[in-house]
Scaffold this motif. Structure first.
Motif, PDB file in Angstrom:
ATOM      1  N   ASN A  81      33.753  -2.567  16.593  1.00 25.07           N
ATOM      2  CA  ASN A  81      34.157  -1.256  16.106  1.00 25.07           C
ATOM      3  C   ASN A  81      32.988  -0.292  16.044  1.00 25.07           C
ATOM      4  O   ASN A  81      33.126   0.882  16.417  1.00 25.07           O
ATOM      5  N   LEU A  82      31.845  -0.764  15.590  1.00 24.24           N
ATOM      6  CA  LEU A  82      30.688   0.125  15.485  1.00 24.24           C
ATOM      7  C   LEU A  82      30.161   0.523  16.864  1.00 24.24           C
ATOM      8  O   LEU A  82      29.741   1.670  17.077  1.00 24.24           O
ATOM      9  N   ALA A  83      30.185  -0.419  17.799  1.00 22.32           N
ATOM     10  CA  ALA A  83      29.625  -0.151  19.130  1.00 22.32           C
ATOM     11  C   ALA A  83      30.605   0.568  20.046  1.00 22.32           C
ATOM     12  O   ALA A  83      30.195   1.390  20.878  1.00 22.32           O
ATOM     13  N   TYR A  84      31.889   0.262  19.909  1.00 24.80           N
ATOM     14  CA  TYR A  84      32.861   0.741  20.892  1.00 24.80           C
ATOM     15  C   TYR A  84      34.103   1.386  20.272  1.00 24.80           C
ATOM     16  O   TYR A  84      35.005   1.799  20.993  1.00 24.80           O
ATOM     17  N   GLY A  85      34.174   1.459  18.937  1.00 25.64           N
ATOM     18  CA  GLY A  85      35.399   1.910  18.289  1.00 25.64           C
ATOM     19  C   GLY A  85      35.700   3.386  18.424  1.00 25.64           C
ATOM     20  O   GLY A  85      36.841   3.799  18.262  1.00 25.64           O
ATOM     21  N   LYS A  86      34.687   4.210  18.687  1.00 25.15           N
ATOM     22  CA  LYS A  86      34.885   5.648  18.910  1.00 25.15           C
ATOM     23  C   LYS A  86      35.744   6.269  17.805  1.00 25.15           C
ATOM     24  O   LYS A  86      36.724   6.968  18.049  1.00 25.15           O
ATOM     25  N   GLY A  87      35.383   5.976  16.574  1.00 25.24           N
ATOM     26  CA  GLY A  87      36.090   6.581  15.456  1.00 25.24           C
ATOM     27  C   GLY A  87      37.410   5.923  15.106  1.00 25.24           C
ATOM     28  O   GLY A  87      38.211   6.500  14.367  1.00 25.24           O
ATOM     29  N   SER A  88      37.663   4.739  15.601  1.00 26.51           N
ATOM     30  CA  SER A  88      38.905   4.054  15.289  1.00 26.51           C
ATOM     31  C   SER A  88      39.069   3.868  13.788  1.00 26.51           C
ATOM     32  O   SER A  88      38.117   3.551  13.077  1.00 26.51           O
ATOM     33  N   PRO A  92      37.034   1.815   8.805  1.00 25.96           N
ATOM     34  CA  PRO A  92      36.756   3.175   8.329  1.00 25.96           C
ATOM     35  C   PRO A  92      35.272   3.432   8.094  1.00 25.96           C
ATOM     36  O   PRO A  92      34.510   2.531   7.769  1.00 25.96           O
ATOM     37  N   ALA A  93      34.898   4.703   8.229  1.00 24.54           N
ATOM     38  CA  ALA A  93      33.490   5.085   8.082  1.00 24.54           C
ATOM     39  C   ALA A  93      33.109   5.373   6.645  1.00 24.54           C
ATOM     40  O   ALA A  93      31.953   5.164   6.257  1.00 24.54           O
ATOM     41  N   ALA A  94      34.036   5.871   5.840  1.00 24.57           N
ATOM     42  CA  ALA A  94      33.717   6.227   4.458  1.00 24.57           C
ATOM     43  C   ALA A  94      33.244   4.995   3.698  1.00 24.57           C
ATOM     44  O   ALA A  94      33.859   3.928   3.784  1.00 24.57           O
ATOM     45  N   PRO A  95      32.143   5.109   2.944  1.00 17.59           N
ATOM     46  CA  PRO A  95      31.539   3.926   2.327  1.00 17.59           C
ATOM     47  C   PRO A  95      32.493   3.098   1.468  1.00 17.59           C
ATOM     48  O   PRO A  95      32.513   1.866   1.573  1.00 17.59           O
ATOM     49  N   ARG A  96      33.291   3.734   0.633  1.00 16.10           N
ATOM     50  CA  ARG A  96      34.166   2.959  -0.245  1.00 16.10           C
ATOM     51  C   ARG A  96      35.295   2.300   0.542  1.00 16.10           C
ATOM     52  O   ARG A  96      35.663   1.152   0.270  1.00 16.10           O
ATOM     53  N   ALA A  97      35.823   3.026   1.506  1.00  8.85           N
ATOM     54  CA  ALA A  97      36.891   2.456   2.326  1.00  8.85           C
ATOM     55  C   ALA A  97      36.364   1.280   3.151  1.00  8.85           C
ATOM     56  O   ALA A  97      37.028   0.239   3.267  1.00  8.85           O
ATOM     57  N   GLY A 100      35.767  -1.740   0.951  1.00  7.29           N
ATOM     58  CA  GLY A 100      37.023  -2.414   0.640  1.00  7.29           C
ATOM     59  C   GLY A 100      37.460  -3.337   1.754  1.00  7.29           C
ATOM     60  O   GLY A 100      37.914  -4.460   1.506  1.00  7.29           O
ATOM     61  N   VAL A 101      37.340  -2.876   2.993  1.00  4.44           N
ATOM     62  CA  VAL A 101      37.666  -3.719   4.146  1.00  4.44           C
ATOM     63  C   VAL A 101      36.725  -4.919   4.201  1.00  4.44           C
ATOM     64  O   VAL A 101      37.154  -6.066   4.381  1.00  4.44           O
ATOM     65  N   ASP A 102      35.427  -4.658   4.043  1.00  6.66           N
ATOM     66  CA  ASP A 102      34.446  -5.743   4.105  1.00  6.66           C
ATOM     67  C   ASP A 102      34.704  -6.794   3.037  1.00  6.66           C
ATOM     68  O   ASP A 102      34.519  -7.995   3.273  1.00  6.66           O
ATOM     69  N   ARG A 103      35.131  -6.365   1.884  1.00  9.17           N
ATOM     70  CA  ARG A 103      35.444  -7.311   0.806  1.00  9.17           C
ATOM     71  C   ARG A 103      36.477  -8.341   1.259  1.00  9.17           C
ATOM     72  O   ARG A 103      36.312  -9.544   1.037  1.00  9.17           O
ATOM     73  N   TRP A 104      37.541  -7.867   1.920  1.00  7.65           N
ATOM     74  CA  TRP A 104      38.598  -8.794   2.351  1.00  7.65           C
ATOM     75  C   TRP A 104      38.147  -9.665   3.511  1.00  7.65           C
ATOM     76  O   TRP A 104      38.571 -10.817   3.642  1.00  7.65           O
ATOM     77  N   LEU A 105      37.280  -9.129   4.362  1.00  8.04           N
ATOM     78  CA  LEU A 105      36.722  -9.966   5.431  1.00  8.04           C
ATOM     79  C   LEU A 105      35.918 -11.118   4.823  1.00  8.04           C
ATOM     80  O   LEU A 105      36.032 -12.269   5.263  1.00  8.04           O
ATOM     81  N   ILE A 160      46.497  -3.803   3.508  1.00  6.48           N
ATOM     82  CA  ILE A 160      45.679  -4.468   2.499  1.00  6.48           C
ATOM     83  C   ILE A 160      44.724  -3.509   1.802  1.00  6.48           C
ATOM     84  O   ILE A 160      44.391  -3.695   0.640  1.00  6.48           O
ATOM     85  N   GLU A 161      44.287  -2.449   2.505  1.00  3.84           N
ATOM     86  CA  GLU A 161      43.366  -1.493   1.875  1.00  3.84           C
ATOM     87  C   GLU A 161      43.902  -0.070   1.905  1.00  3.84           C
ATOM     88  O   GLU A 161      43.119   0.878   1.926  1.00  3.84           O
ATOM     89  N   GLY A 162      45.219   0.090   1.886  1.00  7.19           N
ATOM     90  CA  GLY A 162      45.772   1.439   1.811  1.00  7.19           C
ATOM     91  C   GLY A 162      46.854   1.678   2.836  1.00  7.19           C
ATOM     92  O   GLY A 162      47.612   0.774   3.209  1.00  7.19           O
ATOM     93  N   ASP A 163      46.921   2.924   3.333  1.00  5.21           N
ATOM     94  CA  ASP A 163      47.990   3.301   4.257  1.00  5.21           C
ATOM     95  C   ASP A 163      47.711   2.910   5.692  1.00  5.21           C
ATOM     96  O   ASP A 163      48.628   2.881   6.518  1.00  5.21           O
ATOM     97  N   ASP A 164      46.457   2.642   6.020  1.00  4.28           N
ATOM     98  CA  ASP A 164      46.076   2.405   7.415  1.00  4.28           C
ATOM     99  C   ASP A 164      45.809   0.931   7.688  1.00  4.28           C
ATOM    100  O   ASP A 164      45.216   0.224   6.873  1.00  4.28           O
ATOM    101  N   PHE A 165      46.220   0.495   8.859  1.00  5.23           N
ATOM    102  CA  PHE A 165      45.920  -0.837   9.367  1.00  5.23           C
ATOM    103  C   PHE A 165      44.436  -0.929   9.684  1.00  5.23           C
ATOM    104  O   PHE A 165      43.874  -0.025  10.311  1.00  5.23           O
ATOM    105  N   THR A 166      43.773  -2.011   9.246  1.00  4.98           N
ATOM    106  CA  THR A 166      42.342  -2.189   9.482  1.00  4.98           C
ATOM    107  C   THR A 166      42.051  -3.616   9.934  1.00  4.98           C
ATOM    108  O   THR A 166      42.945  -4.467   9.974  1.00  4.98           O
TER     109      THR A 166
END
Length: 215
Positions: A81-88, A92-97, A100-105, A160-166
């Motif tokens: 995602n960081l190398a090729y995600g192009k803003g996918s 998410p880029a926002a630190p808290r969002a 939250g994703v990293d926590r579940w990973l 798992i972390e809101g309205d968007d699939f991650t």
């Protein structure tokens, strides 16, 4: 499987590994070309010096991107995602969002995988005549405790972390497929988990890499 010989990306790992499946699903979400080389279990290769030079754990998957090598499936998903995600929006880029994703990973690997593994291996990779169903049910009860945590999280969220699939949904979803797919044990009804699962069960990456019969 995309097989573009022009691609830099190579995934080493057998398609029936849940950790390989997560990466393949992520690649599908990002629409990235790659090639995959079977490795692990019946395919071998992961105990050979050449493989161990890339991944000293001897596990799958391993990503090769040009001269860059990376192992650990959740780290591979982050990198893609960081190398090729192009803003996918799936990472998410926002630190808290993102946290939250990293926590579940992290939780998937630290807490869910250890209780999933004995149930999956006993019911999918162990001959029926060798199964201790009483012991397997105890293991399934322990796994259910963790799925109840996910159930509670989903009570007020679409994903798992809101309205968007991650990629947190990818990581958990690959294990949820195993939980829903194993038979012969008593499992609690988890309606929020079922609702969440149904939302991504038709995504092309899930249908191609996660939904096929387990082995």
């Amino acid at each position: 499987m995309p097989d573009n010989k022009q691609s830099q990306l190579t995934i080493w790992g057998r398609a029936n590994s849940v950790n390989v499946q997560k990466v393949l699903w992520c690649l599908a979400e990002l629409d990235l070309p790659y090639r995959r080389i079977d490795a692990g279990m019946a395919f071998g290769k992961n105990d050979q010096p050449e493989y161990l030079a890339m991944n000293p754990n001897g596990r799958v998957p391993t990503l090769v991107d040009g001269d860059y090598v990376l192992w650990e499936s959740n780290s591979i998903m982050r990198y893609l995602n960081l190398a090729y995600g192009k803003g996918s929006s799936i990472y998410p880029a926002a630190p808290r969002a993102r946290a939250g994703v990293d926590r579940w990973l992290d939780w998937t690997l630290s807490t869910l995988q250890p209780v999933d593994r004995p149930v999956f291996w006993a019911l999918v990779r162990t001959p029926a005549e060798k199964r201790d169903m009483a012991a397997i049910q105890k293991d399934a009860d322990a796994e259910a405790v963790q799925w109840r945590i996910v159930e509670a999280q989903l009570a007020s969220r679409r994903f798992i972390e809101g309205d968007d699939f991650t990629i947190a949904d990818i990581a958990l979803g690959a294990y949820a497929r195993r939980w829903f797919g194993v038979e012969g044990i008593t499992k609690p009804r988890l309606p929020q988990l079922e609702r969440w699962f149904a939302q991504f069960a038709e995504r092309p990456g899930f249908k191609q890499f996660i939904a096929p019969p387990m082995s």
